[in-house]
Design a protein around this motif. Sequence first.
Motif, short mmCIF file in Angstrom:
data_model
loop_
_atom_site.label_atom_id
_atom_site.label_comp_id
_atom_site.label_asym_id
_atom_site.label_seq_id
_atom_site.Cartn_x
_atom_site.Cartn_y
_atom_site.Cartn_z
N ILE A 17 0.88 -1.18 0.00
CA ILE A 17 0.00 0.00 0.00
C ILE A 17 0.92 1.22 0.00
N PRO A 18 1.19 1.78 -1.18
CA PRO A 18 2.23 2.81 -1.27
C PRO A 18 1.92 4.09 -0.51
N GLU A 19 0.67 4.49 -0.41
CA GLU A 19 0.34 5.75 0.25
C GLU A 19 0.24 5.55 1.76
N ALA A 20 1.05 6.31 2.52
CA ALA A 20 1.05 6.15 3.98
C ALA A 20 -0.33 6.43 4.57
N ASN A 21 -1.02 7.45 4.06
CA ASN A 21 -2.35 7.78 4.59
C ASN A 21 -3.32 6.63 4.40
N ILE A 22 -3.21 5.98 3.25
CA ILE A 22 -4.12 4.88 2.96
C ILE A 22 -3.81 3.68 3.86
N ARG A 23 -2.53 3.47 4.15
CA ARG A 23 -2.18 2.37 5.07
C ARG A 23 -2.89 2.59 6.41
N ALA A 24 -2.87 3.83 6.89
CA ALA A 24 -3.51 4.12 8.18
C ALA A 24 -5.02 3.96 8.07
N ILE A 25 -5.58 4.38 6.96
CA ILE A 25 -7.03 4.26 6.78
C ILE A 25 -7.43 2.79 6.73
N GLU A 26 -6.61 1.99 6.05
CA GLU A 26 -6.90 0.55 5.97
C GLU A 26 -6.83 -0.08 7.35
N LEU A 27 -5.91 0.41 8.17
CA LEU A 27 -5.82 -0.10 9.54
C LEU A 27 -7.07 0.30 10.32
N GLU A 28 -7.48 1.53 10.16
CA GLU A 28 -8.66 2.02 10.88
C GLU A 28 -9.92 1.26 10.46
N SER A 29 -9.99 0.94 9.18
CA SER A 29 -11.20 0.25 8.70
C SER A 29 -11.14 -1.25 8.98
N GLY A 30 -10.02 -1.74 9.48
CA GLY A 30 -9.93 -3.16 9.86
C GLY A 30 -9.50 -4.07 8.73
N ALA A 31 -9.22 -3.50 7.56
CA ALA A 31 -8.80 -4.34 6.43
C ALA A 31 -7.37 -4.83 6.60
N VAL A 32 -6.59 -4.12 7.40
CA VAL A 32 -5.19 -4.46 7.65
C VAL A 32 -4.98 -4.49 9.15
N ASP A 33 -4.11 -5.39 9.64
CA ASP A 33 -3.91 -5.53 11.09
C ASP A 33 -2.71 -4.76 11.61
N LEU A 34 -1.70 -4.59 10.75
CA LEU A 34 -0.47 -3.94 11.20
C LEU A 34 0.11 -3.22 10.00
N ILE A 35 0.56 -1.98 10.20
CA ILE A 35 1.14 -1.25 9.06
C ILE A 35 2.56 -0.81 9.36
N TYR A 36 3.34 -0.70 8.30
CA TYR A 36 4.73 -0.27 8.40
C TYR A 36 4.80 1.22 8.08
N LEU A 37 5.62 1.93 8.82
CA LEU A 37 5.89 3.35 8.62
C LEU A 37 4.64 4.21 8.41
N PRO A 38 3.85 4.38 9.47
CA PRO A 38 2.73 5.32 9.34
C PRO A 38 3.29 6.74 9.21
#
Lengths: 308, 516
Positions: free
Chosen positions: B227-248
């Motif tokens: 997930i190249p966009e850092a903002n989207i990684r965080a959004i995916e975490l918030e929405s529960g689609a992802v459990d852990l993200i690298y470099l927020p």
Amino acid sequence: MLRYVTWRLISLIPVLVGVAFIVFTLLYITPGDPARMVLGDLATDDMIAEFREREGLNDPFLLQFGRYLYNAAAKGDIGKSYMTKASVSSELRASFPDTFKISIFAILIALILGVPFGIVSAVKQYSIFDSITMVFAMVGMSMPVFWLGLLLILTFSVHLRWLPSSGLDSFSAMILPSATLATQSLAIITRMTRSSMLEVIRQDYIRTARAKGQRESVVILRHALRNAMIPIVTVAGVQFGVLLGGAVLTESIFSIPGVGRLMVSSIKMRDYPIVQGGVLFIAFAASFVNLIVDILYVYIDPRIKVQR
Amino acid sequence: MKKFFLSFLGTAAFLWIAAFGAYGAYGKAAAAEKDTFVYGNGYDIRTLDPIATSDAPSWQACRHIYQTLIELDDDLNVTPELAEKYEVVSPTLYRFFLKKGVKFHNGEEVKADDVVFSLSRALSPAGSAVRAFVADIDSVEAVDEYTVDIKLKKVSTPFIMNLSVPWAGILNRKAVEEAGENYAQNPVGSGPFRFESWRKGDRVVLERFEDFAGPKPKYKTLVIRAIPEANIRAIELESGAVDLIYLPSTSDLLRLEGDSRFVTYRDTRPAATNFLGFNTQKPGLDNPKVRQALAYGVNVKGIVQSVFRNIGCSPAQNALPPGVIYFDAENNRVQEYDPEKGKALLGETGYKPDKLQLVTNERSDRQAMATIIQAGFKELGVDVEIQILEWAAFLDFLKEGKHDLCILGNFAPIPDPDAILQSSFHSSMARQTNYANFADPETDELLEKGVAMPAGEERKELYFKLQRLLDEKKPWVPLVYLVATQLGSARLEGVNPRSNGGGFYDFRKISFKPAD
């Protein structure tokens, strides 16, 4: 018709050769050695020389280009990725469906909304509806995609939790990227429909149709719209061709592994075969859409005849 | 007209219902079962052949597909993995005894032949990307079906640690030979997860290997997403689609850190450094005094505050990062910002360049650092021109030695000082990874001694001395240590914050707390 289509397809060949030549030239003069990118920082000069020799990168420019054309034409082989060793066609086959899905959905949204909005705007020229539509069209054309995409995600994925924010796993997942992608095309098609309709509804035959006592809906949809369709279809075709080339920003925001992202990552890695194959493919897709548009002209306006 | 609008409304309603019906089903399925762990990485993997690359995202996946002969535990001790033990037969000969009955994902047993094949492959030109790790190996030979000898060209203390890095993953010979050039897309290892699918640019899916020889992961499927966009990684975490993200991103960290739904994991041993390198081959810059004077124009603390907002990094003290053994933590050598002192020193040297060229790549943090350095040098009376290049062009530019100054980063893939210092400062690595093109006989001598010296107090003293020396001679001004950060759901347990410098984590011990 078949002859026309065949002739048009044949005439694509010089276009594609021209595109291939331009891409080859650009990659040739771009700084950054693919051997170093693929083999890493620590590759020795021998390893780099061996890679360049194996991939034919030391050959004269024209020889490289000629070999590429020969392999593509005679063997249908447009190369292998330096990095993954997978064939370029399989890499494109893997990424194109996602780009195609959001592109087709986006152009449908643009047409389904843009044409009616444009018609009503033209019919009710200078009304409140017309003014509002034109303001939205202006905003839609000028709004940066990355900002709109993030805004839609924040609203529909984070706050309302209605739609997924990434991927294309389900139909619902296609809505936000397609809507983001559709915005600019929607604005352009709306404006084009409006101006084209305005031109047509001032014609004498429209006045005649009204004078004959035909219903307004028949006048607008059957007489006016059909005659106004040529520029609309042209613009829609151009927009669709652009969308098929991959929308890098939209694909990045929604984490969609489409053609746009494949191209950007390949350019960064100097994976020349993928870049060359990708650009050729995009050129072919855009030309193909143009061909379809030209064929549609005949059905929209029977006065147009196909000829060489 | 009415009909037209009615049909238009009907179509829109249909699309709406179809969309939310599908999303509702998706949401329920996601909530019902949690035997899939989804990781949101910033970059896509390049290959699943561990010797074809040295990039962290690829090794992240490889680490779960393959096993190495040994691995490092949390205290950096060498522990057995595929080898049940090893012996140091002589300083240049290591003998490894393999565990018996360990299976590859294709059902074959891991044998000495596979080890010889895998490591020898890394020594061949195919392993150019991992040359730094295999440079000390002379040959790999099977003694019997379960015993392997690795012979070194010279004594190398970090060699054994190098074997814990994913490049040294053991491949199944038969699978590699059968797949040929397509191996990178059909990997076969003996790790805790077997390869299921790889969608380039999107995700790698790995399934738990039920015949795994060690403790099995508690969840069934491991998905590593790009997930190249850092903002989207965080959004995916918030929405529960992802459990852990690298470099927020910094703003996401500030926003979500206090939220009880999430937990932040910071690497306790940062191993990545960003630095300003001087091209020590350029006239003027070849004088250590000039470099010392110019260094006073580098506002390291200002960079940490204004570029990173004091988040995710700390001021760099040394050429070595804290995640490496023998890091000299006692002597704080964060570069002092004192333009007046720098100007005076520079005056003594008589160095008056027209303009210095500072080159870096398109990363926004590096561009911002370059601007601050440019302003600092201006205070010294030195004009700096910043040139931003795209990564491949940047590397070419550096290799050609055209730059005066550069901003770059590096990381220690193993926690041994030699792993970073040899490649960055040995004269033989000039125009390769020694981007300062630094050639200093004293440094070379210490580096050569250090690599061969057995672990212990004497080796520690040597590397302390080397750190002092590099601070005096200033081929670099170390700028910041980057602290690899992950942000995860509070439901997770067993997350290991150690990133091994380059951001490849171990997900084997992760499990999910029961939902409330």
